[in-house]
Design a protein around this motif. Structure first.
Motif, PDB file in Angstrom:
ATOM      1  N   VAL A   1      26.411  35.008  28.820  1.00  0.00           N
ATOM      2  CA  VAL A   1      27.802  34.351  29.086  1.00  0.00           C
ATOM      3  C   VAL A   1      28.674  35.083  29.530  1.00  0.00           C
ATOM      4  O   VAL A   1      29.235  36.325  29.148  1.00  0.00           O
ATOM      5  N   ILE A   2      28.664  35.635  30.967  1.00  0.00           N
ATOM      6  CA  ILE A   2      29.226  36.623  31.857  1.00  0.00           C
ATOM      7  C   ILE A   2      30.222  35.958  32.323  1.00  0.00           C
ATOM      8  O   ILE A   2      30.341  35.737  33.087  1.00  0.00           O
ATOM      9  N   ALA A   3      31.259  37.400  32.265  1.00  0.00           N
ATOM     10  CA  ALA A   3      31.960  37.390  33.136  1.00  0.00           C
ATOM     11  C   ALA A   3      31.728  37.856  34.437  1.00  0.00           C
ATOM     12  O   ALA A   3      31.768  38.862  34.730  1.00  0.00           O
ATOM     13  N   TYR A   4      31.751  37.185  35.478  1.00  0.00           N
ATOM     14  CA  TYR A   4      31.895  37.459  36.843  1.00  0.00           C
ATOM     15  C   TYR A   4      32.213  37.889  37.893  1.00  0.00           C
ATOM     16  O   TYR A   4      33.804  37.047  38.109  1.00  0.00           O
ATOM     17  N   LEU A   5      32.511  39.546  38.600  1.00  0.00           N
ATOM     18  CA  LEU A   5      33.171  39.779  39.698  1.00  0.00           C
ATOM     19  C   LEU A   5      32.613  39.777  40.451  1.00  0.00           C
ATOM     20  O   LEU A   5      31.239  40.640  40.453  1.00  0.00           O
ATOM     21  N   GLY A   6      32.826  39.113  41.868  1.00  0.00           N
ATOM     22  CA  GLY A   6      31.698  39.284  42.947  1.00  0.00           C
ATOM     23  C   GLY A   6      31.635  38.439  43.861  1.00  0.00           C
ATOM     24  O   GLY A   6      31.183  39.232  44.907  1.00  0.00           O
ATOM     25  N   GLY A   7      32.639  37.596  43.487  1.00  0.00           N
ATOM     26  CA  GLY A   7      33.174  36.966  44.919  1.00  0.00           C
ATOM     27  C   GLY A   7      34.021  37.149  45.624  1.00  0.00           C
ATOM     28  O   GLY A   7      34.464  38.026  45.286  1.00  0.00           O
ATOM     29  N   VAL A   8      34.917  36.461  46.882  1.00  0.00           N
ATOM     30  CA  VAL A   8      35.164  36.208  47.900  1.00  0.00           C
ATOM     31  C   VAL A   8      36.577  36.772  47.165  1.00  0.00           C
ATOM     32  O   VAL A   8      37.117  37.617  47.623  1.00  0.00           O
ATOM     33  N   PRO A   9      37.171  35.766  46.315  1.00  0.00           N
ATOM     34  CA  PRO A   9      38.655  36.441  45.888  1.00  0.00           C
ATOM     35  C   PRO A   9      38.451  37.775  44.860  1.00  0.00           C
ATOM     36  O   PRO A   9      39.440  38.502  44.557  1.00  0.00           O
ATOM     37  N   ASP A  10      37.574  37.814  44.281  1.00  0.00           N
ATOM     38  CA  ASP A  10      37.275  39.241  43.926  1.00  0.00           C
ATOM     39  C   ASP A  10      37.287  40.787  44.630  1.00  0.00           C
ATOM     40  O   ASP A  10      37.815  41.929  44.254  1.00  0.00           O
ATOM     41  N   TRP A  11      37.041  40.344  46.119  1.00  0.00           N
ATOM     42  CA  TRP A  11      37.609  41.039  46.932  1.00  0.00           C
ATOM     43  C   TRP A  11      38.242  42.220  47.383  1.00  0.00           C
ATOM     44  O   TRP A  11      38.844  43.466  47.638  1.00  0.00           O
ATOM     45  N   ARG A  12      39.168  40.941  47.128  1.00  0.00           N
ATOM     46  CA  ARG A  12      41.021  41.300  47.330  1.00  0.00           C
ATOM     47  C   ARG A  12      40.976  42.190  46.417  1.00  0.00           C
ATOM     48  O   ARG A  12      42.012  42.958  46.592  1.00  0.00           O
ATOM     49  N   ASN A  13      41.251  41.753  45.007  1.00  0.00           N
ATOM     50  CA  ASN A  13      41.205  41.667  43.878  1.00  0.00           C
ATOM     51  C   ASN A  13      41.223  43.226  42.573  1.00  0.00           C
ATOM     52  O   ASN A  13      41.377  43.802  42.224  1.00  0.00           O
ATOM     53  N   SER A  14      39.782  43.628  43.151  1.00  0.00           N
ATOM     54  CA  SER A  14      38.855  44.600  42.121  1.00  0.00           C
ATOM     55  C   SER A  14      37.604  45.065  43.121  1.00  0.00           C
ATOM     56  O   SER A  14      36.587  44.074  42.869  1.00  0.00           O
ATOM     57  N   PHE A  15      37.711  45.576  44.663  1.00  0.00           N
ATOM     58  CA  PHE A  15      36.820  45.695  45.348  1.00  0.00           C
ATOM     59  C   PHE A  15      35.931  46.726  44.637  1.00  0.00           C
ATOM     60  O   PHE A  15      34.775  46.280  45.021  1.00  0.00           O
TER      61      PHE A  15
END
Length: 168
Positions: free
Chosen positions: A97-111
């Motif tokens: 169960v993985i909290a995923y950062l890496g999608g397009v919205p994440d590029w703005r908020n947490s590059f």
């Protein structure tokens, strides 16, 4: 993540047979931790790193539990060795169960994390582990149950990466 979605996620894990969870705290899906901790049918074990989470979950699985590991996607890099040995060599099914950062919205908020996250799916594919990104709660119960079935039938870890609605 809205409270209702967190409750559905934990209930879905239980309905899929999960009864043992190891975790390294992170922020995106953290609402599930008190729900799991307070549920008498679930056992929750905090760990120091993701490798430890995988090996403890593997031991629990070999002892008869249905285990899940909850982590942030950057933990995949730390857990590569036990995922290969547990997943590919020993054939131990574990739900990731993985909290995923890496999608397009994440590029703005947490590059920074988004850059690391963009490589998570290629790393999982490179390890030979099936994976799926869940953006919303549509058919959540079925998708979790199917992931646990796939892990058990193929005797290897299966990764569900939670993004979108789960990380709001």
């Amino acid at each position: 993540m809205k409270d209702e979605l967190a409750k559905r996620l934990v209930k879905s894990l239980k309905d899929a047979g999960i009864n043992f969870v190891t975790y390294l705290p992170e922020t995106r899906l953290s609402q599930i931790i008190p729900l799991i901790r307070d549920d008498p049918e679930l056992e929750l074990i905090a760990v120091a790193n993701e490798s430890e989470a995988i090996t403890i979950a593997a031991g629990a699985t070999l002892g008869g539990k249905q285990a899940a590991v909850y982590m942030e996607n950057t933990g995949i890099y730390t857990a590569c060795y036990p995922l290969v040995t547990v997943g590919n060599q020993l054939g131990v099914p574990i739900l990731l169960v993985i909290a995923y950062l890496g999608g397009v919205p994440d590029w703005r908020n947490s590059f920074l994390y988004a850059t690391i996250g963009r490589h998570s799916i290629p790393v999982l594919n490179g390890l030979g582990l099936q994976n799926q990104v869940l953006e919303d709660g549509d058919k959540l119960e079925i998708r979790i149950k199917d992931a646990v079935r796939a892990a058990n039938s193929q005797r290897q870890p299966y990764a569900l990466l939670f993004a979108g609605e789960f990380s709001e």
